[in-house]
Structures are given as C-alpha cells and as structure tokens.
Design a protein around this motif. Structure first.
Motif, PDB file in Angstrom:
ATOM      1  N   GLN A   4      -0.930 -17.418  16.444  1.00  0.00           N
ATOM      2  CA  GLN A   4       0.475 -17.625  16.818  1.00  0.00           C
ATOM      3  C   GLN A   4       0.571 -18.083  18.269  1.00  0.00           C
ATOM      4  O   GLN A   4       1.358 -18.970  18.607  1.00  0.00           O
ATOM      5  CB  GLN A   4       1.295 -16.349  16.598  1.00  0.00           C
ATOM      6  N   ALA A   5      -0.241 -17.498  19.137  1.00  0.00           N
ATOM      7  CA  ALA A   5      -0.219 -17.880  20.557  1.00  0.00           C
ATOM      8  C   ALA A   5      -0.638 -19.342  20.726  1.00  0.00           C
ATOM      9  O   ALA A   5      -0.037 -20.083  21.519  1.00  0.00           O
ATOM     10  CB  ALA A   5      -1.141 -16.962  21.363  1.00  0.00           C
ATOM     11  N   GLN A   6      -1.670 -19.776  19.989  1.00  0.00           N
ATOM     12  CA  GLN A   6      -2.099 -21.182  20.071  1.00  0.00           C
ATOM     13  C   GLN A   6      -1.007 -22.108  19.538  1.00  0.00           C
ATOM     14  O   GLN A   6      -0.739 -23.162  20.122  1.00  0.00           O
ATOM     15  CB  GLN A   6      -3.384 -21.392  19.281  1.00  0.00           C
ATOM     16  N   TRP A   7      -0.386 -21.723  18.424  1.00  0.00           N
ATOM     17  CA  TRP A   7       0.686 -22.542  17.859  1.00  0.00           C
ATOM     18  C   TRP A   7       1.843 -22.671  18.848  1.00  0.00           C
ATOM     19  O   TRP A   7       2.391 -23.749  19.040  1.00  0.00           O
ATOM     20  CB  TRP A   7       1.178 -21.944  16.537  1.00  0.00           C
ATOM     21  N   ASP A   8       2.200 -21.567  19.482  1.00  0.00           N
ATOM     22  CA  ASP A   8       3.289 -21.588  20.458  1.00  0.00           C
ATOM     23  C   ASP A   8       2.941 -22.510  21.626  1.00  0.00           C
ATOM     24  O   ASP A   8       3.786 -23.275  22.097  1.00  0.00           O
ATOM     25  CB  ASP A   8       3.595 -20.179  20.963  1.00  0.00           C
ATOM     26  N   SER A  45     -13.666 -23.800  26.656  1.00  0.00           N
ATOM     27  CA  SER A  45     -12.596 -23.030  27.293  1.00  0.00           C
ATOM     28  C   SER A  45     -11.607 -22.431  26.293  1.00  0.00           C
ATOM     29  O   SER A  45     -10.873 -21.514  26.648  1.00  0.00           O
ATOM     30  CB  SER A  45     -11.825 -23.925  28.264  1.00  0.00           C
ATOM     31  N   GLY A  46     -11.556 -22.974  25.086  1.00  0.00           N
ATOM     32  CA  GLY A  46     -10.576 -22.524  24.101  1.00  0.00           C
ATOM     33  C   GLY A  46      -9.182 -23.079  24.344  1.00  0.00           C
ATOM     34  O   GLY A  46      -8.244 -22.737  23.642  1.00  0.00           O
ATOM     35  N   LYS A  47      -9.064 -23.964  25.350  1.00  0.00           N
ATOM     36  CA  LYS A  47      -7.751 -24.535  25.674  1.00  0.00           C
ATOM     37  C   LYS A  47      -7.381 -25.620  24.675  1.00  0.00           C
ATOM     38  O   LYS A  47      -8.230 -26.389  24.224  1.00  0.00           O
ATOM     39  CB  LYS A  47      -7.773 -25.157  27.077  1.00  0.00           C
ATOM     40  N   ILE A  48      -6.105 -25.703  24.374  1.00  0.00           N
ATOM     41  CA  ILE A  48      -5.588 -26.779  23.537  1.00  0.00           C
ATOM     42  C   ILE A  48      -5.596 -28.054  24.372  1.00  0.00           C
ATOM     43  O   ILE A  48      -5.150 -28.058  25.519  1.00  0.00           O
ATOM     44  CB  ILE A  48      -4.184 -26.441  23.019  1.00  0.00           C
ATOM     45  N   THR A  49      -6.123 -29.116  23.774  1.00  0.00           N
ATOM     46  CA  THR A  49      -6.314 -30.372  24.494  1.00  0.00           C
ATOM     47  C   THR A  49      -5.711 -31.519  23.705  1.00  0.00           C
ATOM     48  O   THR A  49      -5.928 -31.625  22.497  1.00  0.00           O
ATOM     49  CB  THR A  49      -7.835 -30.632  24.682  1.00  0.00           C
TER      50      THR A  49
END
Length: 155
Positions: A4-8, A45-49
């Motif tokens: 949910q945090a990634q989707w947000d 990093s797990g960051k959305i790119t």
C-alpha cells in the motif's frame, strides 16, 4: 505486487509528473490530455523509479489549446500533435486489430512527422535541426547519440 505504501508513493509521483507536464504544455499552448508512465522498483534502494519516456508524442496525447473549444463544439476531433493522427488514418482504412495495416503513403508519414517536429519546437522553443538525408540513417543515429552521450562512445 506493490505494498500500500508503494502504491501510494507511485500514485503521488505519477500525479505530480502529470501536473508538471500539464503545466509545461499549457505554457506552450497545448493541452496534455493523457499519458502513460512506466515505473519500476530499484533493486538496490527499493525506491520507485520512473523507467521510461515521459510526455513524448508516443506516450501522450497533446491537443492544441487554441482550437480545442471550436473543435469540441463542432463535434470534431481536436487538432493534435501526437500519434493519434496516424491511429485515426489507419482506423479509417481498416480494423488494425483484425486487418493488415495498409501501406502508408509518404505524404501521410511526412505530415505525421511534422506534427512531432511542431510539438518539439512548441514545447522546447528550439528549432528542430533536420539531418542531411545524404548520410545513412545508422550514421545519423550514431552521431546524434555520440553528441548527447559522449561517455558511451570512446572511439
């Protein structure tokens, strides 16, 4: 696939990039109608790119703001600077999901490319530099890439 945090976070990023694209388009007499974004997750990093082109005429639809209202009121397709022109040309001649695509005349391809050039010039404020057609295509592409990315062309 996403928490949910990634989707947000992805939603926040997509909406922010779209808002900025609409702002730039509006300053240049255009309406950024819609677009697609492709995101990935950086494995380190797990960051959305943001992972692909953004706001190009291949990934977005641009309407000319000055003529939009008149076209809308007339029930006509808006004047656009994107690939919709070619989609409409093809769909007027066949069902592209079932039928072979007809050969596209050179004049139609030139008109299509002029839309992309106009979009480039309208958004960037720069004159599009046409390469000499005397130089083979591969050489033109290589020269353009070498100019923009010299670190990848040591030789």
């Amino acid at each position: 696939i996403l928490s949910q945090a990634q989707w947000d976070e992805l939603s926040r990023l997509a909406l922010a990039v779209f808002a900025r694209g609409r702002e730039i388009a509006a300053k240049n007499g255009l309406i950024l109608v819609d677009t697609k974004y492709e995101f990935g997750i950086d494995p380190q990093s797990g960051k959305i790119t943001l992972a692909d082109e953004i706001h190009t005429p291949d990934s977005s639809r641009y309407w000319i703001a000055e003529t939009y209202q008149k076209k809308f009121e007339a029930g006509a397709n808006p004047d656009s600077l994107d690939k919709e022109f070619l989609r409409l040309w093809i769909s007027a001649r066949c069902d592209p999901y079932k039928d072979p695509i007809p050969e596209i005349p050179a004049e139609t391809l030139i008109e299509f490319s002029e839309k992309y050039i106009r979009l480039y010039e309208q958004v960037t404020g720069k004159k599009f530099e046409r390469a000499s057609l005397d130089t083979p295509l591969r050489e033109r592409i290589r020269a353009a890439l070498k100019k923009e990315l010299p670190e990848y062309f040591k030789n």
